[in-house]
Design a protein around this motif. Structure first.
Motif, PDB file in Angstrom:
ATOM      1  N   SER A   1      14.532 -17.565  33.031  1.00 42.85           N
ATOM      2  CA  SER A   1      13.581 -18.489  33.937  1.00 42.85           C
ATOM      3  C   SER A   1      14.462 -19.381  34.784  1.00 42.85           C
ATOM      4  CB  SER A   1      12.446 -19.036  33.358  1.00 42.85           C
ATOM      5  OG  SER A   1      12.907 -20.243  32.405  1.00 42.85           O
ATOM      6  N   GLY A   2      14.135 -19.965  35.954  1.00 38.79           N
ATOM      7  CA  GLY A   2      15.167 -20.669  36.761  1.00 38.79           C
ATOM      8  C   GLY A   2      14.255 -21.143  38.005  1.00 38.79           C
ATOM      9  N   TRP A   3      15.100 -22.112  38.681  1.00 44.72           N
ATOM     10  CA  TRP A   3      14.769 -22.992  39.586  1.00 44.72           C
ATOM     11  C   TRP A   3      15.476 -22.407  40.939  1.00 44.72           C
ATOM     12  CZ3 TRP A   3      10.473 -26.079  39.322  1.00 44.72           C
ATOM     13  CH2 TRP A   3       9.827 -26.471  37.969  1.00 44.72           C
ATOM     14  N   GLY A   4      14.731 -22.337  42.155  1.00 43.68           N
ATOM     15  CA  GLY A   4      15.443 -22.508  43.461  1.00 43.68           C
ATOM     16  C   GLY A   4      16.158 -23.853  43.597  1.00 43.68           C
ATOM     17  N   GLN A   5      16.709 -23.960  45.147  1.00 44.42           N
ATOM     18  CA  GLN A   5      17.457 -25.101  45.126  1.00 44.42           C
ATOM     19  C   GLN A   5      16.356 -26.154  46.040  1.00 44.42           C
ATOM     20  OE1 GLN A   5      17.452 -22.655  46.935  1.00 44.42           O
ATOM     21  NE2 GLN A   5      17.091 -23.068  49.102  1.00 44.42           N
ATOM     22  N   GLY A   6      15.379 -25.558  46.516  1.00 43.55           N
ATOM     23  CA  GLY A   6      14.255 -26.696  46.871  1.00 43.55           C
ATOM     24  C   GLY A   6      14.271 -26.538  48.547  1.00 43.55           C
ATOM     25  N   THR A   7      13.302 -26.695  48.971  1.00 43.40           N
ATOM     26  CA  THR A   7      13.102 -26.686  50.619  1.00 43.40           C
ATOM     27  C   THR A   7      12.172 -27.927  51.022  1.00 43.40           C
ATOM     28  OG1 THR A   7      12.435 -25.405  52.468  1.00 43.40           O
ATOM     29  CG2 THR A   7      11.062 -25.175  50.789  1.00 43.40           C
ATOM     30  N   GLN A   8      12.658 -28.661  51.940  1.00 46.46           N
ATOM     31  CA  GLN A   8      12.192 -30.003  52.299  1.00 46.46           C
ATOM     32  C   GLN A   8      10.792 -29.564  52.979  1.00 46.46           C
ATOM     33  OE1 GLN A   8      13.039 -33.326  51.514  1.00 46.46           O
ATOM     34  NE2 GLN A   8      10.731 -33.722  52.328  1.00 46.46           N
ATOM     35  N   VAL A   9       9.783 -30.101  52.942  1.00 38.73           N
ATOM     36  CA  VAL A   9       8.650 -30.140  53.631  1.00 38.73           C
ATOM     37  C   VAL A   9       8.019 -31.636  53.868  1.00 38.73           C
ATOM     38  CG1 VAL A   9       6.097 -29.724  53.902  1.00 38.73           C
ATOM     39  CG2 VAL A   9       7.492 -28.037  52.733  1.00 38.73           C
ATOM     40  N   THR A  10       8.126 -31.788  55.318  1.00 37.82           N
ATOM     41  CA  THR A  10       7.762 -33.149  55.806  1.00 37.82           C
ATOM     42  C   THR A  10       6.607 -33.096  56.743  1.00 37.82           C
ATOM     43  OG1 THR A  10      10.367 -33.816  55.792  1.00 37.82           O
ATOM     44  CG2 THR A  10       8.731 -35.241  57.002  1.00 37.82           C
ATOM     45  N   VAL A  11       5.684 -33.816  56.644  1.00 33.08           N
ATOM     46  CA  VAL A  11       4.323 -34.128  57.174  1.00 33.08           C
ATOM     47  C   VAL A  11       4.430 -35.098  57.967  1.00 33.08           C
ATOM     48  CG1 VAL A  11       1.973 -33.486  57.384  1.00 33.08           C
ATOM     49  CG2 VAL A  11       3.431 -32.277  55.624  1.00 33.08           C
ATOM     50  N   SER A  12       4.285 -35.109  59.477  1.00 32.23           N
ATOM     51  CA  SER A  12       4.292 -36.264  60.075  1.00 32.23           C
ATOM     52  C   SER A  12       2.678 -36.828  60.327  1.00 32.23           C
ATOM     53  CB  SER A  12       5.111 -36.639  61.388  1.00 32.23           C
ATOM     54  OG  SER A  12       4.455 -35.283  62.248  1.00 32.23           O
TER      55      SER A  12
ATOM     56  N   TRP B   1       5.067 -22.566  42.511  1.00 30.60           N
ATOM     57  CA  TRP B   1       5.641 -23.462  43.339  1.00 30.60           C
ATOM     58  C   TRP B   1       5.496 -25.009  42.611  1.00 30.60           C
ATOM     59  CZ3 TRP B   1       8.707 -22.660  47.580  1.00 30.60           C
ATOM     60  CH2 TRP B   1       8.515 -21.465  47.932  1.00 30.60           C
ATOM     61  N   TYR B   2       6.371 -25.961  42.890  1.00 31.97           N
ATOM     62  CA  TYR B   2       6.379 -27.116  42.274  1.00 31.97           C
ATOM     63  C   TYR B   2       6.933 -28.171  43.488  1.00 31.97           C
ATOM     64  CZ  TYR B   2       5.945 -25.391  37.595  1.00 31.97           C
ATOM     65  OH  TYR B   2       5.630 -24.764  36.359  1.00 31.97           O
ATOM     66  N   ARG B   3       6.434 -29.388  43.435  1.00 39.28           N
ATOM     67  CA  ARG B   3       7.096 -30.181  44.368  1.00 39.28           C
ATOM     68  C   ARG B   3       7.329 -31.627  43.790  1.00 39.28           C
ATOM     69  NH1 ARG B   3       1.676 -31.700  47.916  1.00 39.28           N
ATOM     70  NH2 ARG B   3       0.593 -33.165  46.590  1.00 39.28           N
ATOM     71  N   GLN B   4       8.308 -32.194  44.610  1.00 41.99           N
ATOM     72  CA  GLN B   4       8.648 -33.520  43.903  1.00 41.99           C
ATOM     73  C   GLN B   4       8.990 -34.343  45.196  1.00 41.99           C
ATOM     74  OE1 GLN B   4      12.285 -33.571  41.430  1.00 41.99           O
ATOM     75  NE2 GLN B   4      11.627 -35.350  40.620  1.00 41.99           N
ATOM     76  N   ALA B   5       8.013 -35.568  45.255  1.00 38.89           N
ATOM     77  CA  ALA B   5       8.193 -36.318  46.331  1.00 38.89           C
ATOM     78  C   ALA B   5       9.306 -37.525  45.808  1.00 38.89           C
ATOM     79  CB  ALA B   5       6.903 -36.959  46.671  1.00 38.89           C
TER      80      ALA B   5
ATOM     81  N   TYR C   1      10.136 -28.700  48.002  1.00 31.49           N
ATOM     82  CA  TYR C   1       8.927 -27.908  47.168  1.00 31.49           C
ATOM     83  C   TYR C   1      10.037 -26.867  46.524  1.00 31.49           C
ATOM     84  CZ  TYR C   1       4.847 -29.339  48.960  1.00 31.49           C
ATOM     85  OH  TYR C   1       3.664 -30.183  49.505  1.00 31.49           O
ATOM     86  N   TYR C   2       9.893 -26.760  45.186  1.00 29.49           N
ATOM     87  CA  TYR C   2      10.634 -25.753  44.594  1.00 29.49           C
ATOM     88  C   TYR C   2       9.927 -24.571  44.038  1.00 29.49           C
ATOM     89  CZ  TYR C   2      13.789 -30.073  44.100  1.00 29.49           C
ATOM     90  OH  TYR C   2      14.694 -30.932  44.295  1.00 29.49           O
ATOM     91  N   CYS C   3      10.753 -23.451  44.020  1.00 32.47           N
ATOM     92  CA  CYS C   3      10.213 -22.348  43.389  1.00 32.47           C
ATOM     93  C   CYS C   3      10.761 -22.116  42.079  1.00 32.47           C
ATOM     94  CB  CYS C   3      10.653 -21.011  44.187  1.00 32.47           C
ATOM     95  SG  CYS C   3      10.480 -19.189  43.456  1.00 32.47           S
ATOM     96  N   HIS C   4       9.971 -21.604  41.076  1.00 31.56           N
ATOM     97  CA  HIS C   4      10.372 -21.293  39.803  1.00 31.56           C
ATOM     98  C   HIS C   4       9.553 -19.803  39.380  1.00 31.56           C
ATOM     99  CE1 HIS C   4       9.822 -21.404  35.333  1.00 31.56           C
ATOM    100  NE2 HIS C   4      10.895 -21.953  35.225  1.00 31.56           N
ATOM    101  N   ALA C   5      10.494 -19.022  38.575  1.00 30.97           N
ATOM    102  CA  ALA C   5      10.175 -17.809  38.327  1.00 30.97           C
ATOM    103  C   ALA C   5      10.663 -17.461  36.972  1.00 30.97           C
ATOM    104  CB  ALA C   5      10.682 -17.029  39.495  1.00 30.97           C
TER     105      ALA C   5
END
Length: 120
Positions: free
Chosen positions: A108-119, A36-40, A93-97
């Motif tokens: 190998s490749g990446w998923g499309q990403g899922t947004q995580v928002t913490v208030s 799992w990776y993330r990009q802000a 958050y992106y999945c890589h496998a």
């Protein structure tokens, strides 16, 4: 050849929890390392957690014991349990496998990403 689809993101209050899932599909014989990776916004993509085919795990320092990565090889799925979330965890958050196909090819490749928002 291989598709990765993430789910489980959303909006959560600081201190809350989320469980991300990433399912791989395609002509897959077996899965190798998954992560799992993330990009802000305005930042580079960074590693959050990684799990090998032998289920050895590695975490970024900022995780500080709050997250747990796991895998279910029968379902070709990797999970990220995130607890004690902080506002600074807000990111896509992106999945890589890495996958081994039935013809022996490793992809190998990446998923499309899922947004995580913490208030806060």
């Amino acid at each position: 050849q291989v598709q990765l689809v993430e789910s489980g993101g959303g909006l959560v209050q600081a201190g809350g929890s989320l469980r991300l899932s990433c399912v791989a599909s395609g002509s897959i014989w077996s899965m190798n390392g998954m992560g799992w990776y993330r990009q802000a916004p305005g930042k580079q993509r960074e590693l959050v957690a990684f799990i090998t085919s032998a289920s050895s795990t590695n975490y970024a320092d900022f995780v500080e014991g709050r997250f747990a990565i796991s895998r279910d090889d029968a379902k070709k799925t990797v999970f990220l349990q995130m607890n004690s979330l902080k506002s600074e965890d807000t990111a896509v958050y992106y999945c890589h496998a890495e996958s081994i196909l039935y013809d022996g090819t490793m992809v190998s490749g990446w998923g499309q990403g899922t947004q995580v928002t913490v208030s806060s």
